[in-house]
Design a protein around this motif. Structure first.
Motif, mmCIF file in Angstrom:
data_model
loop_
_atom_site.group_PDB
_atom_site.id
_atom_site.type_symbol
_atom_site.label_atom_id
_atom_site.label_comp_id
_atom_site.label_asym_id
_atom_site.label_seq_id
_atom_site.Cartn_x
_atom_site.Cartn_y
_atom_site.Cartn_z
ATOM 1 N N GLY A 1 -7.883 1.593 -8.242
ATOM 2 C CA GLY A 1 -7.740 0.184 -8.537
ATOM 3 C C GLY A 1 -7.414 -0.201 -9.965
ATOM 4 O O GLY A 1 -7.332 -1.390 -10.279
ATOM 5 N N ASP B 1 0.811 -1.232 0.000
ATOM 6 C CA ASP B 1 0.000 0.000 0.000
ATOM 7 C C ASP B 1 0.839 1.275 0.000
ATOM 8 O O ASP B 1 0.332 2.350 0.325
ATOM 9 C CB ASP B 1 -0.961 0.044 1.196
ATOM 10 C CG ASP B 1 -2.078 -0.981 1.074
ATOM 11 O OD1 ASP B 1 -2.333 -1.440 -0.052
ATOM 12 O OD2 ASP B 1 -2.683 -1.322 2.106
ATOM 13 N N ARG C 1 -9.299 -2.170 -4.723
ATOM 14 C CA ARG C 1 -7.959 -2.526 -4.231
ATOM 15 C C ARG C 1 -7.141 -3.208 -5.331
ATOM 16 O O ARG C 1 -6.924 -2.636 -6.370
ATOM 17 C CB ARG C 1 -8.063 -3.401 -2.988
ATOM 18 C CG ARG C 1 -8.925 -2.841 -1.857
ATOM 19 C CD ARG C 1 -8.329 -1.616 -1.240
ATOM 20 N NE ARG C 1 -7.086 -1.942 -0.507
ATOM 21 C CZ ARG C 1 -6.350 -1.028 0.110
ATOM 22 N NH1 ARG C 1 -6.722 0.243 0.080
ATOM 23 N NH2 ARG C 1 -5.257 -1.384 0.747
#
Length: 313
Positions: free
Chosen positions: A233, A189, A279
């Motif tokens: 994403g 991340d 994500r």
């Protein structure tokens, strides 16, 4: 008939009756009151018409035969053109199958990310004398496209919409030097900003100067406020090189984009953002590592060693 006052009145009367009958026939349609008279006339004059036609047909057939013999060469040429067109169509069908495959993969990507997309075809590229990397697509305001919408294809991020016309739009490609997009590293991340460098890999500045990043790591778009110009994403690319960490506040990595910007054809404009951040769900499956072949060496004892039961001196 002599041209008299009575004859002129009779002519006017006949014309008036004819117009009246035509009006009644048109207004009556299928239930026209003059339909019976029309059928009777056809019964009387039909055989005469057929007879005249039969008499004329042989002449017409003979003329057609002469014309056909004179146009045989043109007909052969036309057949050759049809064959060439058929070959071209077969080639076009192969291309269409390829484009259909692109569209299917793009729709799958959009489904995985829950993006509402408007499919489009690339119809032009930026001016050769310019320094910007842009394309023109065949959808515009009439299709719900607006400025600062994300553009993707079956492989990932293509760019963002910069100019919108009624039926077409201009897209700034992600490899343009004026292009910047927020990114997020798969798994860790780690956040950063990717900038285009033309035909070279994207340059990504990671916010964490001590970020643990290596070749092969993958990035997606982080997303923007109100999802403009970027939805989250969307696959961006793969890390191809990492600059050594020099204690700076940021760290630089270079990313090979998933998208081939020199061979764009079918793209999609994200006209509806996903309800939640997908994500890493849109990233393609990681390639399986190629197993390293194991070489086994077998030593075969000699004949003398086998006979004496001990190795040779």
């Amino acid at each position: 008939m002599r041209d008299t006052k009575e004859s002129r009145l009779l002519l006017v009367l006949l014309i008036a009756i004819a117009f009246a009958l035509i009006t009644v026939d048109i207004r009556g349609g299928k239930n026209s009151p003059v339909d019976g008279a029309r059928q009777a006339a056809a019964t009387v004059f039909g055989p005469i018409e057929n007879g005249v036609s039969s008499a004329v047909d042989p002449v017409g057939n003979a003329v057609s035969a002469i014309r056909d013999s004179g146009e045989r060469h043109d007909r052969l040429a036309a057949l050759e053109k049809e064959n060439a067109a058929l070959k071209a169509k077969l080639g076009s069908d192969d291309r269409n199958r390829s484009r259909l495959g692109q569209l299917d993969r793009m729709l799958k990507l959009a489904g995985d990310g829950q993006y509402g997309i408007k499919g489009a075809e690339v119809i032009a590229i930026g001016a050769a004398q310019g320094f910007s990397w842009t394309i023109t697509i065949d959808v515009g305001a009439g299709d719900g496209v607006k400025r600062d919408m994300t553009v993707l294809n079956a492989d990932g991020l293509v760019g963002r919409v910069t100019t919108v016309g009624p039926d077409s739009s201009t897209v700034l490609l992600a490899n343009d030097p004026d292009f910047t997009v927020g990114t997020r590293m798969e798994g860790s991340d780690e956040l950063g900003f990717a900038s285009g460098q033309g035909d070279r890999p994207l340059r990504v500045q990671l916010l964490n100067g001590k970020a643990d990043v290596k070749k092969g790591d993958r990035l997606v778009t982080f997303g923007s406020e109100a999802d403009k110009p970027f939805v989250p994403g969307v696959p961006v690319g793969v890390v191809s090189r990492v600059d050594p960490s020099g204690g700076d506040l940021t760290r630089t990595v270079y990313v090979t984009p998933f998208v081939g910007f020199t061979k764009l054809d079918i793209v999609g404009v994200v006209v509806q953002a996903p309800k939640k951040d997908p994500r890493d769900e849109v990233l393609p499956p990681k390639p399986k590592p190629t197993p390293t072949p194991t070489v086994t060496v077998t030593v075969t004892p000699s004949a003398d060693a086998t006979a004496t039961g001990r190795p040779q001196q």
